[in-house]
Design a protein around this motif. Structure first.
Motif, PDB file in Angstrom:
ATOM      1  N   LEU A  65      -1.219   6.257   6.283  1.00  0.00           N
ATOM      2  CA  LEU A  65      -0.142   5.389   6.747  1.00  0.00           C
ATOM      3  C   LEU A  65       0.887   6.174   7.570  1.00  0.00           C
ATOM      4  O   LEU A  65       1.533   5.622   8.441  1.00  0.00           O
ATOM      5  N   TYR A  66       1.014   7.456   7.272  1.00  0.00           N
ATOM      6  CA  TYR A  66       1.888   8.340   8.046  1.00  0.00           C
ATOM      7  C   TYR A  66       1.049   9.071   9.103  1.00  0.00           C
ATOM      8  O   TYR A  66       0.972  10.290   9.130  1.00  0.00           O
ATOM      9  N   ASN A  70       0.823  -1.210   0.000  1.00  0.00           N
ATOM     10  CA  ASN A  70       0.000   0.000   0.000  1.00  0.00           C
ATOM     11  C   ASN A  70       0.855   1.256   0.000  1.00  0.00           C
ATOM     12  O   ASN A  70       0.511   2.247  -0.651  1.00  0.00           O
ATOM     13  N   LEU A  71       1.962   1.214   0.703  1.00  0.00           N
ATOM     14  CA  LEU A  71       2.876   2.347   0.731  1.00  0.00           C
ATOM     15  C   LEU A  71       3.445   2.610  -0.661  1.00  0.00           C
ATOM     16  O   LEU A  71       3.456   3.750  -1.139  1.00  0.00           O
ATOM     17  N   LEU A  72       3.878   1.563  -1.330  1.00  0.00           N
ATOM     18  CA  LEU A  72       4.435   1.724  -2.678  1.00  0.00           C
ATOM     19  C   LEU A  72       3.378   2.163  -3.680  1.00  0.00           C
ATOM     20  O   LEU A  72       3.652   2.960  -4.583  1.00  0.00           O
ATOM     21  N   LYS A  73       2.153   1.661  -3.543  1.00  0.00           N
ATOM     22  CA  LYS A  73       1.064   2.091  -4.427  1.00  0.00           C
ATOM     23  C   LYS A  73       0.780   3.578  -4.243  1.00  0.00           C
ATOM     24  O   LYS A  73       0.531   4.290  -5.214  1.00  0.00           O
ATOM     25  N   GLY A  74       0.790   4.036  -2.997  1.00  0.00           N
ATOM     26  CA  GLY A  74       0.551   5.446  -2.741  1.00  0.00           C
ATOM     27  C   GLY A  74       1.630   6.333  -3.329  1.00  0.00           C
ATOM     28  O   GLY A  74       1.339   7.377  -3.912  1.00  0.00           O
ATOM     29  N   VAL A  75       2.877   5.913  -3.201  1.00  0.00           N
ATOM     30  CA  VAL A  75       3.985   6.683  -3.779  1.00  0.00           C
ATOM     31  C   VAL A  75       3.873   6.695  -5.304  1.00  0.00           C
ATOM     32  O   VAL A  75       4.133   7.709  -5.948  1.00  0.00           O
ATOM     33  N   LEU A  76       3.452   5.574  -5.883  1.00  0.00           N
ATOM     34  CA  LEU A  76       3.285   5.502  -7.336  1.00  0.00           C
ATOM     35  C   LEU A  76       2.244   6.503  -7.822  1.00  0.00           C
ATOM     36  O   LEU A  76       2.382   7.057  -8.912  1.00  0.00           O
ATOM     37  N   LEU A 105       3.866  15.159   1.578  1.00  0.00           N
ATOM     38  CA  LEU A 105       3.794  13.777   1.090  1.00  0.00           C
ATOM     39  C   LEU A 105       4.902  13.482   0.083  1.00  0.00           C
ATOM     40  O   LEU A 105       5.496  12.398   0.093  1.00  0.00           O
ATOM     41  N   ILE A 106       5.162  14.437  -0.785  1.00  0.00           N
ATOM     42  CA  ILE A 106       6.230  14.249  -1.776  1.00  0.00           C
ATOM     43  C   ILE A 106       7.578  14.139  -1.066  1.00  0.00           C
ATOM     44  O   ILE A 106       8.406  13.294  -1.430  1.00  0.00           O
ATOM     45  N   GLU A 107       7.801  14.957  -0.054  1.00  0.00           N
ATOM     46  CA  GLU A 107       9.042  14.859   0.723  1.00  0.00           C
ATOM     47  C   GLU A 107       9.161  13.488   1.385  1.00  0.00           C
ATOM     48  O   GLU A 107      10.234  12.878   1.383  1.00  0.00           O
ATOM     49  N   LEU A 108       8.077  13.000   1.954  1.00  0.00           N
ATOM     50  CA  LEU A 108       8.095  11.676   2.597  1.00  0.00           C
ATOM     51  C   LEU A 108       8.380  10.583   1.577  1.00  0.00           C
ATOM     52  O   LEU A 108       9.101   9.626   1.864  1.00  0.00           O
ATOM     53  N   ALA A 109       7.833  10.727   0.381  1.00  0.00           N
ATOM     54  CA  ALA A 109       8.087   9.741  -0.671  1.00  0.00           C
ATOM     55  C   ALA A 109       9.553   9.756  -1.095  1.00  0.00           C
ATOM     56  O   ALA A 109      10.140   8.709  -1.388  1.00  0.00           O
ATOM     57  N   LEU A 110      10.161  10.946  -1.108  1.00  0.00           N
ATOM     58  CA  LEU A 110      11.567  11.049  -1.500  1.00  0.00           C
ATOM     59  C   LEU A 110      12.503  10.526  -0.418  1.00  0.00           C
ATOM     60  O   LEU A 110      13.580  10.017  -0.717  1.00  0.00           O
ATOM     61  N   GLU A 152      -6.011   7.012  -3.268  1.00  0.00           N
ATOM     62  CA  GLU A 152      -4.809   6.237  -2.915  1.00  0.00           C
ATOM     63  C   GLU A 152      -3.788   7.118  -2.188  1.00  0.00           C
ATOM     64  O   GLU A 152      -3.110   6.659  -1.277  1.00  0.00           O
ATOM     65  N   ILE A 153      -3.697   8.361  -2.604  1.00  0.00           N
ATOM     66  CA  ILE A 153      -2.752   9.272  -1.960  1.00  0.00           C
ATOM     67  C   ILE A 153      -3.212   9.588  -0.538  1.00  0.00           C
ATOM     68  O   ILE A 153      -2.398   9.671   0.383  1.00  0.00           O
TER      69      ILE A 153
END
Length: 166
Positions: free
Chosen positions: A78-79, A50-56, A136-141, A71-72
């Motif tokens: 999750l965070y 689910n984490l990877l799907k959200g980042v995608l 969210l983008i920062e967390l994904a990076l 999804e986002i």
């Protein structure tokens, strides 16, 4: 590869004898793909998936073709320590406005990764307009770096913590 396998008298569904290329595709290639898929399923639990799907879903390629704000939002849940309930409600509205804005700006058309997206957001000062999306983008990076650091710590712990040192 188109030769018939003589040692096998097995025929295919349409009555044709089995060829080496068919044997390669069906019996070898499909088996390897199944084993790889099973190994990936064993390594990634549902939370990781689910984490990877959200980042995608944050991926800006093809003019944000994979963008899905539900999804986002699930990724943000999750965070849970980084987003309060009020911020999650605000994020829902920010995401709807954000996607309309960035799809209308030509600078965002040819982006290929989340890192380039973050740079463009700062350049256009969208990190101020959409702070929760930017978080969210920062967390994904940061996710790959944080994961690698934890993995490295556990690997080091295995070296340090031996039966003799316990």
């Amino acid at each position: 590869m188109d030769e018939i396998i003589e040692s096998r008298r097995i025929t295919l569904v349409d009555g044709e004898p089995m060829t080496y290329i068919h044997h390669f595709h069906v019996e070898i290639f499909a088996t390897v793909i199944d084993e790889v898929a099973e190994e990936l399923n064993n390594r990634f639990n549902e939370a990781n998936t689910n984490l990877l799907k959200g980042v995608l879903r944050l991926d800006p390629s093809n003019n944000f073709a994979r963008f899905d704000h539900h999804e986002i939002l699930h990724l943000a849940r999750l965070y849970f320590e980084d987003f309060s309930t009020a911020e999650l409600a605000e994020l829902h509205y920010q995401l709807e406005l954000y996607i309309d804005v960035v799809r209308g700006v030509p600078d965002f058309y040819n982006l290929v990764d989340v890192g380039a997206l973050a740079i463009k957001m700062v350049k256009h000062k969208y990190h101020i307009c959409f702070p929760l999306v930017y978080r969210l983008i920062e967390l994904a990076l940061v996710l790959p770096i944080a994961t690698a650091t934890v993995e490295r710590c556990f690997s080091t712990m295995n070296v340090v913590k031996t039966d003799l040192r316990n």
